[in-house]
Design a protein around this motif. Structure first.
Motif, PDB file in Angstrom:
ATOM      1  N   PHE A 105       3.060 -40.070  -9.920  1.00 41.66           N
ATOM      2  CA  PHE A 105       4.460 -40.173  -9.491  1.00 41.66           C
ATOM      3  C   PHE A 105       5.337 -40.726 -10.602  1.00 41.66           C
ATOM      4  CE2 PHE A 105       3.009 -39.790  -5.029  1.00 41.66           C
ATOM      5  CZ  PHE A 105       3.990 -38.914  -4.570  1.00 41.66           C
ATOM      6  N   LEU A 106       4.791 -41.632 -11.415  1.00 39.77           N
ATOM      7  CA  LEU A 106       5.570 -42.220 -12.495  1.00 39.77           C
ATOM      8  C   LEU A 106       5.787 -41.244 -13.643  1.00 39.77           C
ATOM      9  CD1 LEU A 106       4.046 -45.822 -12.690  1.00 39.77           C
ATOM     10  CD2 LEU A 106       6.345 -45.195 -11.925  1.00 39.77           C
ATOM     11  N   ILE A 107       4.753 -40.479 -13.969  1.00 39.44           N
ATOM     12  CA  ILE A 107       4.866 -39.606 -15.139  1.00 39.44           C
ATOM     13  C   ILE A 107       5.611 -38.305 -14.846  1.00 39.44           C
ATOM     14  CG2 ILE A 107       2.717 -38.300 -14.869  1.00 39.44           C
ATOM     15  CD1 ILE A 107       2.286 -38.610 -17.886  1.00 39.44           C
ATOM     16  N   ALA A 108       5.624 -37.876 -13.577  1.00 42.37           N
ATOM     17  CA  ALA A 108       6.257 -36.590 -13.233  1.00 42.37           C
ATOM     18  C   ALA A 108       7.724 -36.524 -13.662  1.00 42.37           C
ATOM     19  CB  ALA A 108       6.098 -36.311 -11.739  1.00 42.37           C
ATOM     20  N   PRO A 109       8.580 -37.506 -13.300  1.00 43.20           N
ATOM     21  CA  PRO A 109       9.974 -37.407 -13.752  1.00 43.20           C
ATOM     22  C   PRO A 109      10.129 -37.536 -15.260  1.00 43.20           C
ATOM     23  CG  PRO A 109       9.580 -39.502 -12.639  1.00 43.20           C
ATOM     24  CD  PRO A 109       8.373 -38.652 -12.410  1.00 43.20           C
ATOM     25  N   GLN A 110       9.190 -38.261 -15.902  1.00 41.61           N
ATOM     26  CA  GLN A 110       9.260 -38.392 -17.357  1.00 41.61           C
ATOM     27  C   GLN A 110       9.028 -37.033 -18.030  1.00 41.61           C
ATOM     28  OE1 GLN A 110      10.348 -41.315 -17.963  1.00 41.61           O
ATOM     29  NE2 GLN A 110       9.760 -42.166 -15.982  1.00 41.61           N
ATOM     30  N   GLU A 139      10.765 -48.370 -22.131  1.00 43.68           N
ATOM     31  CA  GLU A 139      12.205 -48.424 -22.367  1.00 43.68           C
ATOM     32  C   GLU A 139      12.578 -48.215 -23.832  1.00 43.68           C
ATOM     33  OE1 GLU A 139      14.892 -48.908 -20.159  1.00 43.68           O
ATOM     34  OE2 GLU A 139      13.329 -48.344 -18.749  1.00 43.68           O
ATOM     35  N   LEU A 140      11.597 -48.099 -24.720  1.00 42.58           N
ATOM     36  CA  LEU A 140      11.891 -47.977 -26.151  1.00 42.58           C
ATOM     37  C   LEU A 140      12.792 -46.787 -26.462  1.00 42.58           C
ATOM     38  CD1 LEU A 140      11.418 -48.934 -29.060  1.00 42.58           C
ATOM     39  CD2 LEU A 140       9.363 -47.502 -29.116  1.00 42.58           C
ATOM     40  N   LEU A 161       2.089 -42.850 -23.073  1.00 37.93           N
ATOM     41  CA  LEU A 161       1.797 -44.201 -22.594  1.00 37.93           C
ATOM     42  C   LEU A 161       0.718 -44.199 -21.516  1.00 37.93           C
ATOM     43  CD1 LEU A 161       2.628 -47.256 -22.299  1.00 37.93           C
ATOM     44  CD2 LEU A 161       4.238 -46.490 -20.552  1.00 37.93           C
ATOM     45  N   PHE A 162       0.728 -43.196 -20.643  1.00 35.95           N
ATOM     46  CA  PHE A 162      -0.221 -43.183 -19.527  1.00 35.95           C
ATOM     47  C   PHE A 162      -1.656 -42.914 -19.995  1.00 35.95           C
ATOM     48  CE2 PHE A 162       3.910 -42.676 -17.628  1.00 35.95           C
ATOM     49  CZ  PHE A 162       3.835 -43.484 -16.510  1.00 35.95           C
ATOM     50  N   PRO A 163      -1.895 -41.908 -20.865  1.00 35.69           N
ATOM     51  CA  PRO A 163      -3.246 -41.792 -21.430  1.00 35.69           C
ATOM     52  C   PRO A 163      -3.672 -43.041 -22.196  1.00 35.69           C
ATOM     53  CG  PRO A 163      -2.006 -39.785 -21.827  1.00 35.69           C
ATOM     54  CD  PRO A 163      -1.040 -40.782 -21.257  1.00 35.69           C
ATOM     55  N   PHE A 164      -2.696 -43.708 -22.848  1.00 33.49           N
ATOM     56  CA  PHE A 164      -3.025 -44.937 -23.576  1.00 33.49           C
ATOM     57  C   PHE A 164      -3.521 -46.018 -22.628  1.00 33.49           C
ATOM     58  CE2 PHE A 164      -1.541 -49.204 -24.830  1.00 33.49           C
ATOM     59  CZ  PHE A 164      -2.348 -49.401 -25.941  1.00 33.49           C
ATOM     60  N   MET A 165      -2.889 -46.151 -21.450  1.00 34.90           N
ATOM     61  CA  MET A 165      -3.331 -47.161 -20.481  1.00 34.90           C
ATOM     62  C   MET A 165      -4.736 -46.840 -19.976  1.00 34.90           C
ATOM     63  SD  MET A 165       0.054 -48.346 -18.320  1.00 34.90           S
ATOM     64  CE  MET A 165       0.481 -46.733 -17.655  1.00 34.90           C
ATOM     65  N   LEU A 175       8.334 -39.213 -26.025  1.00 35.23           N
ATOM     66  CA  LEU A 175       6.980 -38.669 -25.894  1.00 35.23           C
ATOM     67  C   LEU A 175       5.933 -39.770 -25.980  1.00 35.23           C
ATOM     68  CD1 LEU A 175       4.996 -36.260 -25.772  1.00 35.23           C
ATOM     69  CD2 LEU A 175       5.171 -36.142 -28.273  1.00 35.23           C
ATOM     70  N   SER A 176       6.085 -40.667 -26.941  1.00 35.02           N
ATOM     71  CA  SER A 176       5.051 -41.687 -27.158  1.00 35.02           C
ATOM     72  C   SER A 176       5.076 -42.776 -26.103  1.00 35.02           C
ATOM     73  CB  SER A 176       5.204 -42.295 -28.554  1.00 35.02           C
ATOM     74  OG  SER A 176       6.488 -42.889 -28.697  1.00 35.02           O
ATOM     75  N   CYS A 177       6.277 -43.203 -25.674  1.00 34.24           N
ATOM     76  CA  CYS A 177       6.378 -44.377 -24.798  1.00 34.24           C
ATOM     77  C   CYS A 177       6.570 -44.048 -23.326  1.00 34.24           C
ATOM     78  CB  CYS A 177       7.527 -45.268 -25.261  1.00 34.24           C
ATOM     79  SG  CYS A 177       7.211 -46.034 -26.854  1.00 34.24           S
ATOM     80  N   ARG A 178       6.836 -42.792 -22.989  1.00 37.53           N
ATOM     81  CA  ARG A 178       7.020 -42.452 -21.581  1.00 37.53           C
ATOM     82  C   ARG A 178       6.000 -41.430 -21.070  1.00 37.53           C
ATOM     83  NH1 ARG A 178      12.432 -43.544 -18.772  1.00 37.53           N
ATOM     84  NH2 ARG A 178      13.383 -45.096 -20.121  1.00 37.53           N
ATOM     85  N   ILE A 179       5.330 -40.746 -21.982  1.00 36.10           N
ATOM     86  CA  ILE A 179       4.338 -39.756 -21.555  1.00 36.10           C
ATOM     87  C   ILE A 179       2.952 -40.124 -22.083  1.00 36.10           C
ATOM     88  CG2 ILE A 179       3.651 -37.328 -21.720  1.00 36.10           C
ATOM     89  CD1 ILE A 179       6.633 -36.626 -21.696  1.00 36.10           C
TER      90      ILE A 179
END
Length: 257
Positions: A228-233, A154-155, A195-199, A189-193
């Protein structure tokens, strides 16, 4: 749980009503649509700050990314449910105020609202009917760290909201709008995309796996859910990039003309 739900049910609509009242009092020249739209963006920004702060607290508290626990990982989800319901109504209210001088009946306004906001409505529905059950029940006592990561997505919201407010106030050619556009792209870019490689990387660090090995060493449904989460981002980020390209191409186009 019930106390948190009640708190969210009072907090978000109450903050919206307070912001709308304050704007009408302080800016009598603004239309009802201006006041409602800006109030909606302000409430979204407050929610984003609360969610991001909660996410950071959870992540810092969970040294074990699988078994680490923090009470906010569950409680803030209950607080978020009323916000999602409120926000859907607030978006419809904005559409109603925007079109009420066009002599449209409510059914037409509602259909237009659904058509123009179908991706965002779908996003809210997925959170309410899929992510909430997963976060609260199906995952058991595992993965608070990753719930915290999702909260920090949400940042970018305050920057997105500020950009839309500046457009509404016809300040889209100002320096503030351009600087905010850069910050919007960076945080999105950092907190919505990324983020997934970071996890995935965080899980790999704990399990002794490389980033590329992680997708093959976790349940398949986790990869599907993340997709499914990253696709709309990615889709929304592409729209932001196109808008930014048009914004920074404008001076060049004028110069060339």
């Amino acid at each position: 749980m019930l106390l948190t739900l009640a708190g969210g049910s009072l907090f978000f609509p109450g903050l919206f009503a307070l912001c709308t009242w304050a704007l009408r009092r302080s800016r009598p020249e603004w239309t009802n649509f201006d006041c409602v739209m800006i109030s909606t963006r302000l409430v979204s920004s407050v929610q984003a700050v609360l969610a991001t702060g909660s996410g950071i607290v959870i992540m810092r508290s969970c040294s074990d990314v699988i078994n680490g626990r923090h009470w906010l990982a569950r409680e803030y989800v209950w607080f978020l449910i009323p916000y999602m319901i409120y926000d859907s109504y607030a978006m419809y209210l904005c559409e109603w105020y925007r079109t009420r001088d066009q002599n449209q009946d409510q059914s037409t306004t509602f259909r237009n609202f659904l058509s123009q906001n179908r991706l965002m409505i779908t996003h809210h529905a997925v959170i309410l009917f899929v992510l909430v059950p997963v976060a609260q029940r199906l995952r058991g006592d595992l993965g608070d760290f990753f719930i915290g990561c999702i909260f920090t997505a949400e940042l970018s919201t305050p920057f997105v909201s500020l950009g839309r407010i500046l457009i509404q106030l016809k300040q889209q050619h100002s320096l503030l709008y351009k600087v905010n556009g850069i910050l919007t792209l960076a945080t999105f870019l950092s907190c919505r995309i990324l983020l997934f490689p970071f996890m995935y990387w965080s899980y790999g660090q704990q399990q002794g796996l490389s980033l590329l090995q992680v997708p093959f060493n976790i349940p398949f449904y986790c990869n599907v859910a993340n997709a499914f989460l990253i696709a709309p981002q990615i889709y929304w980020f592409s729209l932001l990039c196109r808008k930014a390209a048009r914004l920074f191409d404008t001076p060049q186009a004028k110069k060339g003309g």
